[in-house]
Design a protein around this motif. Structure first.
Motif, mmCIF file in Angstrom:
data_model
loop_
_atom_site.group_PDB
_atom_site.id
_atom_site.type_symbol
_atom_site.label_atom_id
_atom_site.label_comp_id
_atom_site.label_asym_id
_atom_site.label_seq_id
_atom_site.Cartn_x
_atom_site.Cartn_y
_atom_site.Cartn_z
ATOM 1 N N UNK A 158 0.828 -1.211 0.000
ATOM 2 C CA UNK A 158 0.000 0.000 0.000
ATOM 3 C C UNK A 158 0.864 1.265 0.000
ATOM 4 N N UNK A 159 1.962 1.234 0.739
ATOM 5 C CA UNK A 159 2.855 2.395 0.788
ATOM 6 C C UNK A 159 3.475 2.632 -0.581
ATOM 7 N N UNK A 160 3.931 1.561 -1.243
ATOM 8 C CA UNK A 160 4.544 1.731 -2.555
ATOM 9 C C UNK A 160 3.535 2.276 -3.564
ATOM 10 N N UNK A 161 2.308 1.815 -3.486
ATOM 11 C CA UNK A 161 1.282 2.315 -4.396
ATOM 12 C C UNK A 161 0.986 3.788 -4.098
ATOM 13 N N UNK A 162 0.935 4.145 -2.805
ATOM 14 C CA UNK A 162 0.676 5.545 -2.447
ATOM 15 C C UNK A 162 1.826 6.447 -2.897
ATOM 16 N N UNK A 163 3.053 5.968 -2.786
ATOM 17 C CA UNK A 163 4.202 6.753 -3.271
ATOM 18 C C UNK A 163 4.084 6.966 -4.771
ATOM 19 N N UNK A 164 3.683 5.932 -5.501
ATOM 20 C CA UNK A 164 3.503 6.050 -6.958
ATOM 21 C C UNK A 164 2.438 7.095 -7.302
ATOM 22 N N UNK A 165 1.315 7.030 -6.609
ATOM 23 C CA UNK A 165 0.230 7.980 -6.883
ATOM 24 C C UNK A 165 0.663 9.407 -6.534
ATOM 25 N N UNK A 166 1.416 9.552 -5.451
ATOM 26 C CA UNK A 166 1.867 10.886 -5.039
ATOM 27 C C UNK A 166 2.824 11.486 -6.054
ATOM 28 N N UNK A 167 3.862 10.732 -6.424
ATOM 29 C CA UNK A 167 4.893 11.273 -7.318
ATOM 30 C C UNK A 167 4.403 11.399 -8.758
ATOM 31 N N UNK A 168 3.306 10.757 -9.079
ATOM 32 C CA UNK A 168 2.758 10.870 -10.432
ATOM 33 C C UNK A 168 1.745 11.993 -10.544
ATOM 34 N N UNK A 169 1.265 12.497 -9.441
ATOM 35 C CA UNK A 169 0.260 13.559 -9.467
ATOM 36 C C UNK A 169 0.907 14.910 -9.714
ATOM 37 N N UNK A 170 0.174 15.874 -10.268
ATOM 38 C CA UNK A 170 0.737 17.220 -10.497
ATOM 39 C C UNK A 170 1.174 17.895 -9.200
ATOM 40 N N UNK A 171 0.469 17.626 -8.111
ATOM 41 C CA UNK A 171 0.826 18.261 -6.842
ATOM 42 C C UNK A 171 2.086 17.654 -6.253
ATOM 43 N N UNK A 185 12.970 3.699 -9.990
ATOM 44 C CA UNK A 185 11.726 2.939 -9.821
ATOM 45 C C UNK A 185 11.730 1.737 -10.750
ATOM 46 N N UNK A 186 10.914 0.774 -10.371
ATOM 47 C CA UNK A 186 10.708 -0.441 -11.151
ATOM 48 C C UNK A 186 9.211 -0.615 -11.369
ATOM 49 N N UNK A 187 8.819 -0.794 -12.600
ATOM 50 C CA UNK A 187 7.401 -0.917 -12.934
ATOM 51 C C UNK A 187 6.930 -2.345 -12.674
ATOM 52 N N UNK A 188 5.859 -2.458 -11.879
ATOM 53 C CA UNK A 188 5.244 -3.747 -11.586
ATOM 54 C C UNK A 188 3.726 -3.642 -11.806
ATOM 55 N N UNK A 189 3.112 -4.785 -12.017
ATOM 56 C CA UNK A 189 1.669 -4.826 -12.208
ATOM 57 C C UNK A 189 0.989 -5.104 -10.866
ATOM 58 N N UNK A 190 0.077 -4.221 -10.513
ATOM 59 C CA UNK A 190 -0.699 -4.376 -9.286
ATOM 60 C C UNK A 190 -2.172 -4.294 -9.671
ATOM 61 N N UNK A 191 -2.864 -5.417 -9.544
ATOM 62 C CA UNK A 191 -4.284 -5.493 -9.910
ATOM 63 C C UNK A 191 -4.490 -5.114 -11.372
#
Length: 456
Positions: A158-171, A185-191
Motif C-alpha cells: 500500500x505504501x509503494x502504491x501511495x508513493x507512486x500515486x503521489x509522485x505521479x500527481x501534479x501536486x 523505480x521499477x514498474x510492476x503490475x498491481x491489480x
C-alpha cells in the motif's frame, strides 16, 4: 672571496656589538619588557572583541548584498535536513511512519508556534512549516480505493502504491526533487495496472519557520556572535533533535544549521590538545637542553607571548576568529620554542667551557642573534603579507601572527636568555666570594706576624 669575508666580518661585528649591548643593559631590557607585558593584560579583558571576523571578501558587491539583507530580511527562516534510511530505502512503511510521527511531535511541541504556514507569493505555492513525502503518502493512503488507512497500519504494498500515486500527481511531482540522486523505480503490475515502485536511500526535508518570531534579520552562514543568529541556531538544533527522535529506521543530519555554535564547541574541544602540545614542547625543551629550569622558563615565556598576542590583537581592534584563536597560538609555540632553544643552546655551550655568564651570553648572541633576527623579519613579513587580502579573517591572521612572531623573538629569543644569565651571574658571584666562617690558617698568621716584626 675578499668581499664575502668583509660581509661576514661586518655581520659578526654587528652581532657582537648587539650582544654586548643586550648584556650590558640587560636590567633595563628585562624591566621594560615586563612593564610592556603587564600593560598588555588589561586589553585582554577590557577590549575583548564583540564580533567574529567576517569570512566574506570585501567590495561594493558584498557591501550592497549585506545592506539589502538588512533592509529586506526574509519572511521565512529555513532549516534543511537530510534523512537517510538505515536499510537503503527511505520509501518504505517503517522509516516514513517514524518520520511522520516525529514531524507531528514537532508541530505539537513548543517549537510548533514558530513554524510558518502561509502562501508564498513569489513561488506561488502554499508553504507548510514542515512537509515531506511522509505527509503526502499518509494523505494518499487516506484516499485509498481499497479502504482508507494511515502510515501506521498500511502494508508495504500500500505504501509503494501511495508513493507512486503521489509522485505521479501534479501536486506531488515536485517532491521528486527531494529524493536522493540514486532514486529509481521499477514498474510492476498491481491489480492489472502498472505501478512505479520507487526507492531512494535518502530524501531532503525542509522546515520553514517565521523569521520575524525568531528575531528577524538576514540569514548568516559565516561566523558571528550576533545573539539573534545564535538563537536561531539553537532553535535549529532543537528542531533537529525533535525530528531525529530515536532514529530507529533512519538517520537525520542538518545542513549548516549551527555554524557558530559548532565553531565554539570545536574551539573549546581543541584546548586540551593545545595544552597537550605545550606539555610535549616542554618535554622536548627539557630533553634537548638537559635542563628542567629551561622547561620552566619556556612555559613562562609562552604565557607571556600569548599575553602579547591577545592583548596586542585587541589593541589593534582585531575581531575574533578560529584562525586567530587556534592556529596563531600553535604557530607561536613552534616559533617561540625554536628561538629559545637556539639562544640558550649557544649560551650553554659557552658556559660549558667555563666562561663567565655575561661573557658566555654575549658570545652566544654573537652567533645566533643575527639568525634569530632574520628569521623574525622573514616570518613576520610573510605573515603580514596577508594584510593585502580583502578577507577580514585572513587580514586578522596576518596581523596577529606578525605580533606573535615579534613577541616570540623578544620574549623567547632575548628576554629569557637574559633572565637566565642574570640568575647564573648571581650564583657565579656567590661561589667566588670567600666564606666569612672559614678559619684562618695559623701558619699564615704566624708568617705575617714575623714579617711585621722584622720590618719593625
Amino acid at each position: 672571496t675578499h668581499h664575502g669575508f668583509v660581509v661576514m666580518n661586518w655581520e659578526l661585528s654587528w652581532a657582537a656589538r648587539s650582544g654586548e649591548l643586550l648584556v650590558k643593559y640587560s636590567g633595563w631590557f628585562i624591566s621594560i619588557l615586563l612593564i610592556l607585558t603587564s600593560l598588555m593584560v588589561p586589553p585582554i579583558f577590557l577590549m575583548a572583541p564583540a564580533q567574529q571576523a567576517s569570512q566574506d571578501p570585501g567590495g561594493p558587491v558584498f557591501e550592497l548584498q549585506e545592506r539589502v539583507q538588512r533592509q529586506f530580511p526574509p519572511r521565512i527562516h529555513g532549516t534543511a535536513f537530510i534523512v537517510e534510511a538505515k536499510q537503503g530505502d527511505m520509501l518504505r512503511q517503517e522509516p516514513l511512519w517514524e518520520l511522520y510521527q516525529n514531524q507531528r511531535k514537532l508541530r505539537d511541541s513548543d517549537l510548533g508556534r514558530f513554524l510558518f504556514n502561509g502562501y508564498d507569493a513569489d513561488n506561488q505555492r502554499q508553504v507548510f512549516g514542515v512537509f515531506t513525502i511522509a505527509d503526502g503518502v499518509n494523505s494518499f493512503l487516506a484516499l485509498d480505493s481499497q479502504g482508507p488507512t494511515t502510515l501506521e497500519n498500511a502494508t508495504g504494498l500500500q505504501v509503494k502504491v501511495a508513493v507512486h500515486r503521489l509522485l505521479s500527481s501534479p501536486v506531488g511531482r515536485p517532491l521528486r526533487d527531494s529524493l536522493s540522486r540514486d532514486a529509481s523505480f521499477e514498474v510492476k503490475n498491481v491489480n492489472g495496472r502498472p505501478v512505479e515502485f520507487w526507492r531512494a536511500s535518502a530524501l531532503f526535508s525542509f522546515v520553514a519557520s517565521d523569521n520575524a518570531m525568531l528575531g528577524g534579520g538576514p540569514p548568516i552562514l559565516s561566523l558571528s556572535t550576533d545573539p539573534v543568529t545564535l538563537g536561531k541556531e539553537r532553535f535549529n538544533r532543537q528542531v533537529q533533535e525533535t525530528l531525529r527522535g530515536s532514529q530507529t529506521h533512519y538517520q537525520l543530519w542538518g545542513l549548516a544549521i549551527d555554524v557558530n555554535l559548532e565553531s565554539r564547541e570545536q574551539g573549546r574541544s581543541a584546548l586540551p590538545y593545545i595544552a597537550a602540545t605545550v606539555l610535549f614542547v616542554l618535554l622536548v625543551v627539557g630533553v634537548t637542553l638537559r635542563s628542567l629550569r629551561a622547561a620552566g622558563f619556556t612555559l613562562l615565556g609562552l604565557l607571556m607571548v600569548l599575553v602579547w598576542l591577545k592583548g596586542g590583537s585587541n589593541l589593534v581592534g582585531l575581531n575574533s576568529s578560529l584562525t586567530l584563536d587556534l592556529i596563531v597560538p600553535i604557530a607561536v609555540i613552534s616559533l617561540g620554542v625554536d628561538f629559545f632553544i637556539h639562544a640558550v643552546a649557544s649560551y650553554q655551550e659557552e658556559r660549558r667551557r667555563g666562561v663567565e655568564p655575561t661573557v658566555a651570553l654575549g658570545a652566544g648572541f654573537t652567533w645566533v642573534v643575527g639568525a634569530l633576527t632574520l628569521a623574525m623579519l622573514s616570518d613576520g613579513i610573510a605573515f603580514l603579507a596577508n594584510v593585502t587580502s580583502g578577507i577580514e579573517t585572513i587580514i586578522g591572521f596576518g596581523v596577529a601572527a606578525g605580533i606573535a612572531v615579534a613577541a616570540a623573538y623578544l620574549v623567547m629569543g632575548i628576554f629569557l636568555p637574559l633572565v637566565m644569565m642574570r640568575l647564573d651571574q648571581k650564583s657565579h658571584r656567590w661561589t667566588l666570594q670567600p666564606s666569612p666562617q672559614t678559619p684562618m690558617d695559623p701558619y699564615a698568621v704566624t708568617a705575617a706576624n714575623r714579617g711585621s716584626t722584622s720590618r719593625t
